[in-house]
Design an enzyme around this catalytic site. Structure first.
Site, mmCIF file in Angstrom:
data_model
loop_
_atom_site.group_PDB
_atom_site.id
_atom_site.type_symbol
_atom_site.label_atom_id
_atom_site.label_comp_id
_atom_site.label_asym_id
_atom_site.label_seq_id
_atom_site.Cartn_x
_atom_site.Cartn_y
_atom_site.Cartn_z
ATOM 1 N N GLY A 175 4.491 13.315 -3.213
ATOM 2 C CA GLY A 175 4.198 13.084 -4.783
ATOM 3 C C GLY A 175 3.075 11.978 -4.607
ATOM 4 N N ASN A 176 2.551 11.532 -6.012
ATOM 5 C CA ASN A 176 1.945 10.241 -5.972
ATOM 6 C C ASN A 176 2.207 9.590 -7.165
ATOM 7 O OD1 ASN A 176 0.434 11.405 -8.255
ATOM 8 N ND2 ASN A 176 -0.099 13.038 -6.939
ATOM 9 N N HIS A 177 1.528 8.328 -7.619
ATOM 10 C CA HIS A 177 1.606 7.447 -8.509
ATOM 11 C C HIS A 177 1.165 8.080 -10.149
ATOM 12 C CE1 HIS A 177 3.157 4.864 -5.841
ATOM 13 N NE2 HIS A 177 1.899 4.909 -5.083
ATOM 14 N N ALA A 186 -3.238 14.527 -10.743
ATOM 15 C CA ALA A 186 -3.530 14.113 -9.332
ATOM 16 C C ALA A 186 -2.565 14.974 -8.519
ATOM 17 C CB ALA A 186 -3.111 12.667 -9.048
#
Ligand code: PMT
Length: 405
Positions: free
Chosen positions: A208-210, A276
């Site tokens: 995943g990402n932020h 994102a």
């Protein structure tokens, strides 16, 4: 001069020395063509007389939810108004509004109001910079209310700094701007992707990402406020949004986001890709939790569909696509390459080099780069205002209506 012809405005005045400016504010609203209903907290009547305000607004001023003669229906007031403005807003009433406390005519009307609410704080420097005030301002903003920024200068206490109420002219022009944009996207359908994607490794882990989804939600809310019908495809995010014109579809993976976007895009006038999206996913997610055994673990990754590029190829005349570029180096050159490669009309560049920009913050600092080589750069500002700048740009390049009044 702002045009507020026929607009019904509730002006809530709370107990700050800046209450004296409310007389001028009422006068300017009336001159701009608005009807003004003044509400006052009992404390504010120490600073300015209700008689002054009822004379200027040509309406009775309400200072209590109940009076000897009547019950002043805050619910009816909330339905009557096209906008509610609380100016000046003290730290005390700010805290009440931020926490749903409802103990006077202004807080009661605020809780019932279905119209947009604008708030113009006024307080001393130390009160303004206190973390609890900052948190309360943020809560109000996140509830969808509009902050009218405080000014900086000499304060009533003699201190010099931030905290004084915005000038009445600035408040009137903020409302003028709001109503000018209000219906400009009426009849348009806009697809927005937002948030991160989670690509499963096994039943308990993911790539995943932020991203929080804040930027995309701000875009969805601003587009809906301008009258657009919005389809928001949101990856895993703790956030939510509620608006009758926002259809919220939650997804987990890039594959699901792609499928959702593909199915609604043909009926849309524009798509804005703020998500994102993970570029790669594990080729074979494990069916059971992967046990810790070997010293090293390799994952085979395969490429995800590029949603922006795919829709950029499919778009037909009259459809526009807007992408984002989150860069850490060679920002502008990389963004321009993405604009070209994904056949976008506009790309929003944000870089992690700018303090307060990008993931998670409530603010962002962006440059807008257009296919026709036009470029505009903006200062750091709340994501809702960034969203307004992006939509202004889209409306200009698509030659859509920009002004509603
Ligand atoms: O959600 P927040 O916490 O508010 O953070 C906002 C944000 C930082 C996520 C946002 O401002 C932002 O920059 N979003 C795009 C991040 C990104 O993935 O950029 P990129 O340079 O990797 O991708 C370029 C563009 O292609 C983006 O519009 C992206 O949505 C799109 N893309 C990328 C890969 C892919 N497989 N599909 C896509 O659609």
């Amino acid at each position: 001069m702002a045009n507020l012809q026929g607009k019904r405005i509730i002006l809530g005045i709370t107990g700050s020395i800046a209450a004296y400016k409310a007389a001028m504010l009422t006068r300017l609203f009336i001159k701009a063509g608005a009807e003004v209903q003044v509400l006052m907290t009992p404390g504010s009547t120490q600073f300015i007389s209700p008689l002054t305000l009822s004379t200027l607004s040509k309406r009775p001023v309400y200072t209590q939810v109940t009076s000897e003669e009547s019950w002043n229906s805050h619910v009816e007031l909330g339905l009557w108004a096209d906008a509610m403005v609380v100016a000046p807003l003290t730290a005390n009433t700010l805290a009440k509004m931020a926490h749903g406390i409802c103990d006077n005519i202004i807080t009661a009307t605020y809780l019932s109001a279905r119209c947009p609410v604008f708030f113009a704080p006024a307080m001393d420097l130390d009160m303004w910079t206190h973390p609890s005030t900052a948190e309360n301002v943020e809560r109000l903003r996140l509830f969808g209310n509009y902050l009218i920024e405080v000014g900086t200068g000499e304060l009533a206490s003699g201190l010099v700094g931030a905290g004084r109420m915005a000038e009445p002219e600035a408040i009137v022009s903020t409302l003028g701007r709001y109503f000018r944009k209000a219906d400009t996207l009426h009849g348009r359908r806009i697809l927005i992707t937002a948030g991160p994607t989670h690509e499963p490794i096994d039943p308990v882990r993911f790539i995943g990402n932020h991203s929080t989804g804040k930027m995309g939600i701000a875009l969805a809310e601003e587009a809906a406020a301008r009258g657009a019908q919005v389809h928001l495809v949101l990856g895993p995010s703790a956030l939510a949004t509620q608006h009758p014109r926002i259809e919220l579809q939650r997804v987990q993976t890039a594959g699901e986001m792609h499928e959702a976007a593909l199915s609604v895009f043909p009926g849309c006038d524009a798509a804005i890709f703020s998500a994102a999206v993970a570029d790669y996913r594990p080729a074979q997610p494990a069916e059971q939790k992967i046990k810790k055994s070997a010293e090293a673990l390799s994952l085979d990754l395969v490429k995800n569909p590029d949603i922006a590029a795919d829709l950029g190829q499919r778009k037909t005349a009259g459809q526009y696509t807007v992408g984002f570029a989150l860069e850490t180096q060679d920002a502008e050159a990389n963004a321009l390459r993405k604009l070209e490669r994904k056949n976008m009309d506009l790309i929003v560049l944000n870089t992690l080099e700018d303090e307060g920009a990008g993931f998670q913050h409530d603010t962002n600092k962006v440059s807008l780069l257009r296919k026709d080589n036009k470029k505009r750069s903006f200062e750091l500002k709340p994501k809702r205002e960034v969203a307004a700048d992006i939509l202004d740009e889209l409306q200009e390049l698509a030659a859509w209506k920009k002004d509603g009044l």
